[in-house]
Design a protein around this motif. Structure first.
Motif, short mmCIF file in Angstrom:
data_model
loop_
_atom_site.label_atom_id
_atom_site.label_comp_id
_atom_site.label_asym_id
_atom_site.label_seq_id
_atom_site.Cartn_x
_atom_site.Cartn_y
_atom_site.Cartn_z
N ARG A 135 0.84 -1.20 0.00
CA ARG A 135 0.00 0.00 0.00
C ARG A 135 0.88 1.26 0.00
N HIS A 136 1.90 1.27 0.83
CA HIS A 136 2.81 2.41 0.96
C HIS A 136 3.57 2.63 -0.36
N TRP A 137 4.04 1.54 -0.97
CA TRP A 137 4.79 1.63 -2.22
C TRP A 137 3.91 2.21 -3.34
N LEU A 138 2.70 1.69 -3.49
CA LEU A 138 1.80 2.19 -4.53
C LEU A 138 1.46 3.66 -4.29
N ALA A 139 1.23 4.03 -3.03
CA ALA A 139 0.95 5.44 -2.70
C ALA A 139 2.18 6.30 -2.99
N GLY A 140 3.36 5.76 -2.71
CA GLY A 140 4.60 6.50 -2.98
C GLY A 140 4.80 6.74 -4.47
N LEU A 141 4.50 5.74 -5.28
CA LEU A 141 4.61 5.89 -6.73
C LEU A 141 3.63 6.94 -7.23
N PHE A 142 2.40 6.86 -6.76
CA PHE A 142 1.38 7.83 -7.17
C PHE A 142 1.77 9.25 -6.75
N ALA A 143 2.21 9.40 -5.51
CA ALA A 143 2.61 10.72 -5.02
C ALA A 143 3.79 11.28 -5.81
N ALA A 144 4.76 10.43 -6.12
CA ALA A 144 5.93 10.88 -6.89
C ALA A 144 5.50 11.39 -8.26
N LYS A 145 4.61 10.66 -8.90
CA LYS A 145 4.15 11.08 -10.23
C LYS A 145 3.29 12.35 -10.14
N GLN A 146 2.45 12.44 -9.11
CA GLN A 146 1.65 13.66 -8.93
C GLN A 146 2.55 14.87 -8.74
#
Length: 193
Positions: free
Chosen positions: A84-95
């Protein structure tokens, strides 16, 4: 500036700044050299071609995301929380890349289109990180995945809307965070043993 103090990293920093200022279509090696106070021939001693320089700066940009996420993979969280943290981190980085500097993001979107090999290696690195998390979950008996590598690619594809630059226009719209959470919850339900 003396050639002896010129490093690959400084050239890449200057290139990124020229891309930010002029865009992919107008930034030249001469601009980069001028910003560094050297001749363009000096830059070509580090990067044989303009294409090689653009590939290196694209890789550097993508590697920032991979490096940030690798800390999550090696962390001590339980696999479900880690995923969950990894997917959120990827999304936040791209945002952040899209929202904090839209001009540079647009430029890098052009560059990633030119450097599909760099993008393919980046995706392989990201799916490799996902594989490690999923394999950890399988090993601990928390996830079920007969083939963690295939499963990681499926998870990556299922969450595409939240990291593929083609969807960048959606990343700041109302409702995107609940949509992201719903997809991650669905993925995790599918992985649980």
């Amino acid at each position: 500036m003396a050639t002896g103090t010129l490093t690959t990293e400084r050239i890449l920093e200057a290139t990124e700044e020229m891309l930010r200022r002029h865009g992919a279509a107008k930034a030249t090696v001469v601009d980069v050299a001028r910003a560094l106070g050297v001749s363009h021939g000096t830059v070509y001693r580090h990067f044989r071609t303009k294409a090689e320089l653009r590939e290196a700066v694209t890789k550097r940009w993508l590697d920032r995301t991979s490096q940030a996420l690798s800390g999550i993979v090696s962390g001590t969280e339980e696999p479900e929380a880690k995923l969950r943290h990894w997917l959120a981190g990827l999304f936040a980085a791209k945002q952040h890349k899209a929202g904090d500097d839209p001009e540079l993001f647009a430029t890098y979107t052009v560059l990633t289109g030119e450097n599909s090999g760099v993008v393919d290696r980046h995706i392989a690195d990201l799916t490799g990180q996902l594989t490690a998390i999923i394999q950890e979950g399988v090993t601990r008996g928390e996830f079920t995945a007969p083939d963690p590598a295939s499963t990681s690619r499926a998870v990556f594809d299922a969450t595409n809307r939240f990291h593929d630059p083609a969807y960048a226009g959606e990343w700041s719209k109302p409702g995107i965070e609940p949509a992201f959470t719903a997809v991650v919850d669905l993925v995790l339900r599918g992985l649980r043993r």
